[in-house]
Write an enzyme that holds these catalytic residues in place. Structure first.
Site, PDB file in Angstrom:
ATOM      1  N   ASP A  31       0.799  -1.217   0.000  1.00 60.38           N
ATOM      2  CA  ASP A  31       0.000   0.000   0.000  1.00 60.38           C
ATOM      3  C   ASP A  31       0.835   1.272   0.000  1.00 60.38           C
ATOM      4  O   ASP A  31       1.791   1.404   0.783  1.00 60.38           O
ATOM      5  CB  ASP A  31      -0.873  -0.006   1.273  1.00 60.38           C
ATOM      6  CG  ASP A  31      -1.898   1.103   1.286  1.00 60.38           C
ATOM      7  OD1 ASP A  31      -2.788   1.085   0.431  1.00 60.38           O
ATOM      8  OD2 ASP A  31      -1.802   1.996   2.155  1.00 60.38           O
ATOM      9  N   HIS A  71     -10.551  -1.177  -5.338  1.00 63.31           N
ATOM     10  CA  HIS A  71     -11.415  -0.667  -4.266  1.00 63.31           C
ATOM     11  C   HIS A  71     -11.312   0.840  -4.069  1.00 63.31           C
ATOM     12  O   HIS A  71     -12.030   1.393  -3.242  1.00 63.31           O
ATOM     13  CB  HIS A  71     -11.050  -1.379  -2.961  1.00 63.31           C
ATOM     14  CG  HIS A  71      -9.677  -0.985  -2.489  1.00 63.31           C
ATOM     15  ND1 HIS A  71      -8.524  -1.313  -3.185  1.00 63.31           N
ATOM     16  CD2 HIS A  71      -9.267  -0.252  -1.430  1.00 63.31           C
ATOM     17  CE1 HIS A  71      -7.486  -0.806  -2.561  1.00 63.31           C
ATOM     18  NE2 HIS A  71      -7.902  -0.163  -1.484  1.00 63.31           N
ATOM     19  N   ASP A  72     -10.399   1.492  -4.774  1.00 62.97           N
ATOM     20  CA  ASP A  72     -10.251   2.946  -4.663  1.00 62.97           C
ATOM     21  C   ASP A  72     -10.851   3.680  -5.849  1.00 62.97           C
ATOM     22  O   ASP A  72     -10.701   4.903  -5.960  1.00 62.97           O
ATOM     23  CB  ASP A  72      -8.759   3.332  -4.610  1.00 62.97           C
ATOM     24  CG  ASP A  72      -8.110   2.959  -3.297  1.00 62.97           C
ATOM     25  OD1 ASP A  72      -8.822   2.860  -2.290  1.00 62.97           O
ATOM     26  OD2 ASP A  72      -6.879   2.770  -3.298  1.00 62.97           O
TER      27      ASP A  72
HETATM   28  O1  TEU Z   1      -4.329   4.236  -1.532  1.00 61.48           O
HETATM   29  C1  TEU Z   1      -3.261   5.127  -1.681  1.00 61.48           C
HETATM   30  C2  TEU Z   1      -3.503   6.277  -2.507  1.00 61.48           C
HETATM   31  O2  TEU Z   1      -2.605   6.761  -3.151  1.00 61.48           O
HETATM   32  C3  TEU Z   1      -4.840   6.959  -2.419  1.00 61.48           C
HETATM   33  O3  TEU Z   1      -4.585   8.325  -2.387  1.00 61.48           O
HETATM   34  C4  TEU Z   1      -5.713   6.694  -3.567  1.00 61.48           C
HETATM   35  O4  TEU Z   1      -5.154   7.289  -4.695  1.00 61.48           O
HETATM   36  C5  TEU Z   1      -7.045   7.308  -3.259  1.00 61.48           C
HETATM   37  O5  TEU Z   1      -7.690   6.418  -2.395  1.00 61.48           O
HETATM   38  C6  TEU Z   1      -7.908   7.485  -4.461  1.00 61.48           C
HETATM   39  O6  TEU Z   1      -8.981   8.310  -4.149  1.00 61.48           O
HETATM   40  C7  TEU Z   1      -4.135   3.239  -0.575  1.00 61.48           C
HETATM   41  C8  TEU Z   1      -5.338   2.326  -0.448  1.00 61.48           C
HETATM   42  O7  TEU Z   1      -5.544   1.638  -1.649  1.00 61.48           O
HETATM   43  C9  TEU Z   1      -6.526   3.135  -0.023  1.00 61.48           C
HETATM   44  O8  TEU Z   1      -7.696   2.355   0.051  1.00 61.48           O
HETATM   45  C10 TEU Z   1      -6.219   3.725   1.322  1.00 61.48           C
HETATM   46  O9  TEU Z   1      -7.242   4.594   1.691  1.00 61.48           O
HETATM   47  C11 TEU Z   1      -4.892   4.474   1.335  1.00 61.48           C
HETATM   48  O10 TEU Z   1      -3.841   3.757   0.690  1.00 61.48           O
HETATM   49  C12 TEU Z   1      -4.435   4.693   2.744  1.00 61.48           C
HETATM   50  O11 TEU Z   1      -3.977   3.491   3.280  1.00 61.48           O
END
Ligand code: TEU
Ligand code: CA
Length: 568
Positions: free
Chosen positions: A199, A333-334
């Site tokens: 992550d 998931h993002d």
């Molecule tokens: O995401 C990292 C990240 O760079 C985020 O800024 C991502 O681009 C953003 O969620 C998009 O809107 C990781 C995980 O995948 C995310 O689910 C977590 O919230 C985040 O790290 C913090 O651990």
């Protein structure tokens, strides 16, 4: 290229909270995952990445970890996790966990001890810093809004958090912290884990001068990833030490598969990341995701064309050629659902879903399917901001409102981009709650589960699900797999706008993928001799025979895709 155990595999991301609930509390669990291993095996999946299942207060859905050695009670027990490992192994499947070590949770004992004694040993596990002239040390904005600095109670210091204030950043400069991380990673790998998805890893190196940056918004702050960009220029070796050491001490001795979440790595740096002796096995290709970032937030995200999208993906393919493998995704998931985001409106149907799957899964690299993608799950319906759970969505709603947008306009941005679009419960059946839970689901279901669900699609030979099965089987078929894994990538039909076409070739085999992303029929002419159609989403019976040796011409329907083997 040195062969690795994972090269011929297909991976699948599970978002445990939304996968399958087996005890009626409305939250997906490990029992649910175990019970669906056969479903995944039948789909053709070999590797499963589980989004975080560690103990957590769930401020950021488990990406805020309070104990790296414990399973969240919501998801089950360590015994159940061990059972999952065992059951996966029995089926020749591999489990990846999420490695979240840029930050932990304010409820982690390290942070509690740090707060108890802001001058003590554990404060140095984090970034505790004094402010400047009554202000925080710098003017960076966290990913989820507001300053990256939060006051440490009863002290003149602040602590750093690039994500929410409940996710304090870990201090990788401190060798003691690094030792703790390596110990933990090895503990999981020794258990029989195949590796990790890693992550937000580019964030672990900070600019220790904590400089003030030119503000990029009315809040006087600048988004924190700017320092990562400038740090790369100032000190490109900065993160090298951490990533090398992490790999040498943990992943390498275990021959682990590591898939890093690393944005914007350019070609000159790529071999350090995914080359023969790179820090990681592979990194996600986020080129489509980062193609259009709003300047200020989701609300001002610009539109893009099919050709721009294609060019981003193709460039990433070309960049990795000769260096290593990218991990290819259409969503995670993002992100919102890929079929709602990347398919033109007229192609948002089963044909289009099969078409985009074909393009993505036959790329060079390690394919990742995100749960529900295989049945064509789409963005959900959202009526009100309170229906969202995601911290990022709530922030982006406020960002849009602060910029002067109406509730409806701000909601529109969230409807399009909310991470909760991908987090609605998995749609197993057309019955109550989509068969996800017998209780109340933690997040509102997408009402389209009555039409889009596993149960119905299993019975329908033409379903998206059955197409994914065929597609994965083709990718793995003995006769073609070498070409799909190691074959060169090349752009095809480059002058044809809205036609997404490329080839994969190896030795005496060449395979061409042609997809019509246009909303109208298109005449296509391919200057090769056709051998065979390997798969198509239309099952159309075209008589290509007459043109076997002289090139072939044909008309493609909207959203149609063909995979051909040609004479070489
Ligand atoms: O995401 C990292 C990240 O760079 C985020 O800024 C991502 O681009 C953003 O969620 C998009 O809107 C990781 C995980 O995948 C995310 O689910 C977590 O919230 C985040 O790290 C913090 O651990
Ligand atoms: Ca449950």
């Amino acid at each position: 290229m040195e062969r690795k155990w994972w090269h011929d595999k297909v991976a699948y991301q599970i978002y445990p909270k939304s996968f399958l609930d087996t005890n009626g509390d409305g939250i997906g669990d490990l029992r649910g995952v175990i019970s669906k291993l056969d479903y995944l095996k039948e789909l053709g999946v070999d590797i499963i990445w589980l989004s975080p299942i560690y103990k957590s207060p769930f401020v950021d859905q488990g990406y805020d970890i309070s104990d790296y050695y414990a399973i969240a009670e919501e998801f089950g027990t360590m015994e159940e996790f061990d059972e999952l490992l065992h059951e996966a192994k029995k089926r020749n499947m591999y489990i990846l966990m999420d490695l979240v070590v840029n930050h932990c949770s304010i409820e982690h004992e390290w942070f509690k001890k740090a707060l108890e004694d802001p001058e003590g040993e554990y404060a140095d596990f984090f970034y505790f810093r004094e402010g400047k002239d009554g202000n925080p040390p710098d003017n960076l904005r966290s990913y989820f809004g507001g300053s990256v600095w939060e006051p440490v109670p009863n002290s003149n210091k602040y602590y750093l958090h690039l994500f929410s204030k409940e996710q304090p950043d870990l201090n990788w400069e401190n060798p003691k912290l690094r030792e703790e991380v390596y110990k933990m990673v090895n503990w999981w790998l020794d258990k029989g884990l195949a590796g990790f998805r890693i992550d937000a890893i580019m964030n672990i190196k900070k600019d220790l001068e904590f400089p003030m940056l030119e503000p990029d918004g009315d809040d006087g702050l600048a988004i924190c990833f700017r320092t990562i960009e400038s740090l790369n220029e100032k000190n490109p070796e900065g993160i090298d030490l951490f990533l090398k050491e992490l790999k040498e001490r943990t992943f390498k001795p275990h021959d682990a598969l590591t898939v890093a979440e690393a944005f914007n790595i350019d070609k000159s740096a790529l071999s350090k990341f995914i080359g023969e002796d790179g820090y990681f096995s592979t990194i996600f290709d986020f080129s489509a995701e980062t193609m259009v970032n709003g300047e200020h937030g989701w609300y001002d995200t610009p539109d893009f064309t099919v050709d721009e999208w294609k060019n981003e993906l193709f460039s990433a393919q070309e960049m990795a050629e000769g260096i290593g493998f990218m991990a290819n995704i259409i969503e995670n998931h993002d992100e919102p659902r890929g079929v709602s985001r990347y398919l033109p409106t007229y192609a948002q149907n089963d044909m289009g879903k099969k078409m985009i799957a074909t393009v993505s899964l036959l790329f060079r690299g390690l394919p990742f399917i995100y749960q529900g993608q295989e049945i064509g799950m789409t963005n959900s319906e959202w009526n009100d901001i309170t229906e969202f759970n995601d911290i990022n969505t709530k922030d982006q709603y406020n960002v849009a409102r602060d910029a002067g947008l109406s509730d409806d306009e701000a909601m529109d941005a969230c409807r399009k981009f909310s991470r909760d679009n991908a987090r609605t419960p998995m749609q197993w059946t057309f019955k109550e709650n989509a068969g996800f839970t017998e209780g109340t689901p933690w997040l509102k279901l997408n009402p389209n589960y009555v039409d889009i669900n596993v149960e119905s699609q299993e019975k329908d030979p033409d379903s998206v699900l059955n197409y994914y099965k065929k597609l994965i089987a083709l990718r793995k078929a003995r006769k073609y797999s070498e070409t799909f894994i190691y074959g060169n990538f090349k752009r095809e039909l480059e002058d044809e706008s809205k036609i997404v076409a490329y080839s994969r070739s190896l030795n005496d085999q060449k395979i061409i993928i042609v997809a019509n992303f246009d909303g109208v029929q298109r005449e296509i002419s391919i200057d090769e001799s056709l051998k065979e159609i390997l798969i198509s989403n239309s099952n159309r019976n075209i008589d290509f025979d007459m043109a076997k040796d002289t090139g072939f011409q044909f008309v493609m329907e909207p959203s149609e895709v063909f995979v051909f083997e040609v004479e070489i």
